[in-house]
Design a protein around this motif. Structure first.
Motif, PDB file in Angstrom:
ATOM      1  N   ARG A 124       0.844  -1.226   0.228  1.00 46.65           N
ATOM      2  CA  ARG A 124      -0.063  -0.053   0.011  1.00 46.65           C
ATOM      3  C   ARG A 124       0.690   1.223  -0.105  1.00 46.65           C
ATOM      4  N   THR A 125       1.795   1.303   0.993  1.00 47.84           N
ATOM      5  CA  THR A 125       3.165   2.450   0.711  1.00 47.84           C
ATOM      6  C   THR A 125       3.470   2.513  -0.439  1.00 47.84           C
ATOM      7  N   ALA A 126       4.094   1.626  -1.120  1.00 50.66           N
ATOM      8  CA  ALA A 126       4.670   1.434  -2.305  1.00 50.66           C
ATOM      9  C   ALA A 126       3.503   2.275  -3.469  1.00 50.66           C
ATOM     10  N   LYS A 127       2.313   2.007  -3.313  1.00 49.99           N
ATOM     11  CA  LYS A 127       1.376   2.348  -4.204  1.00 49.99           C
ATOM     12  C   LYS A 127       1.201   3.721  -4.181  1.00 49.99           C
ATOM     13  N   ILE A 128       1.008   4.394  -3.011  1.00 52.21           N
ATOM     14  CA  ILE A 128       0.903   5.637  -2.634  1.00 52.21           C
ATOM     15  C   ILE A 128       2.424   6.413  -3.390  1.00 52.21           C
ATOM     16  N   LEU A 129       3.175   5.708  -3.102  1.00 48.64           N
ATOM     17  CA  LEU A 129       4.589   6.749  -3.377  1.00 48.64           C
ATOM     18  C   LEU A 129       5.094   6.275  -4.895  1.00 48.64           C
ATOM     19  N   GLY A 131       5.853   6.819  -8.601  1.00 46.90           N
ATOM     20  CA  GLY A 131       6.285   7.789  -9.172  1.00 46.90           C
ATOM     21  C   GLY A 131       7.427   8.586  -8.352  1.00 46.90           C
ATOM     22  N   THR A 132       7.587   8.588  -7.435  1.00 47.99           N
ATOM     23  CA  THR A 132       8.639   9.165  -6.638  1.00 47.99           C
ATOM     24  C   THR A 132       9.887   8.763  -6.931  1.00 47.99           C
ATOM     25  N   GLY A 133      10.028   7.292  -6.869  1.00 42.29           N
ATOM     26  CA  GLY A 133      11.185   6.588  -7.100  1.00 42.29           C
ATOM     27  C   GLY A 133      11.638   6.277  -5.747  1.00 42.29           C
ATOM     28  N   ALA A 134      10.882   6.071  -4.785  1.00 41.34           N
ATOM     29  CA  ALA A 134      11.080   5.639  -3.347  1.00 41.34           C
ATOM     30  C   ALA A 134      11.121   4.077  -3.639  1.00 41.34           C
ATOM     31  N   LYS A 135      11.751   3.564  -2.710  1.00 41.38           N
ATOM     32  CA  LYS A 135      12.231   2.047  -2.809  1.00 41.38           C
ATOM     33  C   LYS A 135      11.737   1.641  -1.514  1.00 41.38           C
ATOM     34  N   VAL A 136      10.541   1.019  -1.324  1.00 43.78           N
ATOM     35  CA  VAL A 136       9.944   0.569  -0.199  1.00 43.78           C
ATOM     36  C   VAL A 136      10.172  -1.005   0.151  1.00 43.78           C
TER      37      VAL A 136
END
Length: 228
Positions: A124-129, A131-136
Motif C-alpha cells: 500500500r505504501t509503495a502504491k501511494i509513493l 512515481g517518487t522513485g522511493a524504494k519501499v
C-alpha cells in the motif's frame, strides 16, 4: 546517513530510534506534532543518559525531508494519511515500512489480520509513493516493542525484510544489523510482505497464550543478507 523514524513517538518507533541512536546512527524522531517529538526525545535522552544519543525530534514532514532513510512506524489507520503527508519528501529514498494490518484498526483483536486490497501494508505504501522513485521495504514487522525497549539486552530475533530493490535492501540490512542480536533475512520481492506481516499476529497470539512479551522469530539454516 540520517535515519528518520516517521511516527517515531510510539513504543515501536521510539524503540527503533533509541536502538539505532545507541549504535551510533544519527536519528530523527518524527511525530504529527513537533512538540510531542521534542518531548519524547528529551525524555529518551534523560532515561538513557549513559549513552550519547544523536537524536532529535521534528514534525513528520520535516523528519522525512531531512532523513536519508525513512522508517515508517504508525498504526494501520494512520498509514495512508502519514505516507501521503510525506510523499513529496520520499523522492528516491529508502522507505522501510513496519506497518502491520491488525484487526485492532477496526476494533478487533490484536492476533487477527486484516486483508488489504493492495495485498500488504508495505505494498500500500509503495502504491501511494508510485512515481517518487522511493524504494519501499517491509521491515521490523516481527520484532516486539518489548524486545526493542529492553535496553541494553540483545534482541533474540531475526528481522525479515522484503523489497524489489537489492541495493536498497542491502542498505536497510546494514542499518538494521547495527542493533545487537538482530540478523536481517531477505525474503525476496515486496510481495512477500503479505507473508511477513501475517507472522506478527501469530507472534502476538503466542505471547498472549504463554504470557510473554518477548516471543520472536529465528530463521535457521539460511545465511543473513549479504551487504557487500
Amino acid at each position: 546517513m540520517k535515519v528518520s523514524v516517521i511516527g517515531g513517538t510510539g513504543p515501536q518507533g521510539l524503540g527503533i530510534a533509541e536502538r539505532l541512536a545507541i549504535a551510533g546512527v544519527e536519528v530523527i524522531v518524527g511525530s504529527r506534532k513537533e512538540e510531542k517529538a521534542l518531548d519524547v526525545v528529551a525524555k529518551a535522552k534523560e532515561d538513557l543518559a549513559d549513552y550519547d544519543l544523536n537524536m532529535v525530534g521534528m514534525a513528520n514532514e520535516d523528519a522525512a525531508k531531512e532523513g536519508d532513510v525513512l522508517i515508517l512506524t504508525v498504526p494501520l489507520a494512520a498509514q495512508k494519511p502519514t505516507v501521503e503527508g510525506i510523499k513529496e519528501f520520499c523522492k528516491d529514498k529508502i522507505v522501510m515500512d513496519a506497518t502491520v494490518p491488525l484487526e485492532t484498526a477496526i476494533g478487533g483483536k490484536p492476533f487477527r489480520f486484516v486483508d488489504l486490497m493492495e495485498g500488504s501494508a508495505a505494498e500500500r505504501t509503495a502504491k501511494i509513493l508510485e512515481g517518487t522513485g522511493a524504494k519501499v521495504i517491509c521491515a521490523f514487522c516481527n520484532i516486539s516493542n518489548s524486545h526493542l525497549a529492553n535496553i541494553p539486552e540483545e534482541i533474540d530475533c531475526d528481522c525479515l525484510i522484503a523489497g524489489d530493490d537489492a541495493e536498497a535492501k542491502a542498505t536497510a540490512a546494514e542499518i538494521i544489523d547495527k542493533i545487537p542480536g538482530i540478523k536481517t533475512i531477505d525474503t525476496g520481492i515486496l510481495e512477500k510482505a503479505r507473508i511477513i506481516e501475517k507472522i506478527t499476529p501469530l507472534l502476538i497470539g503466542l505471547n498472549i497464550k504463554y504470557k510473554s512479551h518477548y516471543g520472536g522469530l529465528r530463521i535457521t539454516g539460511i545465511p543473513a543478507l549479504d551487504k557487500d
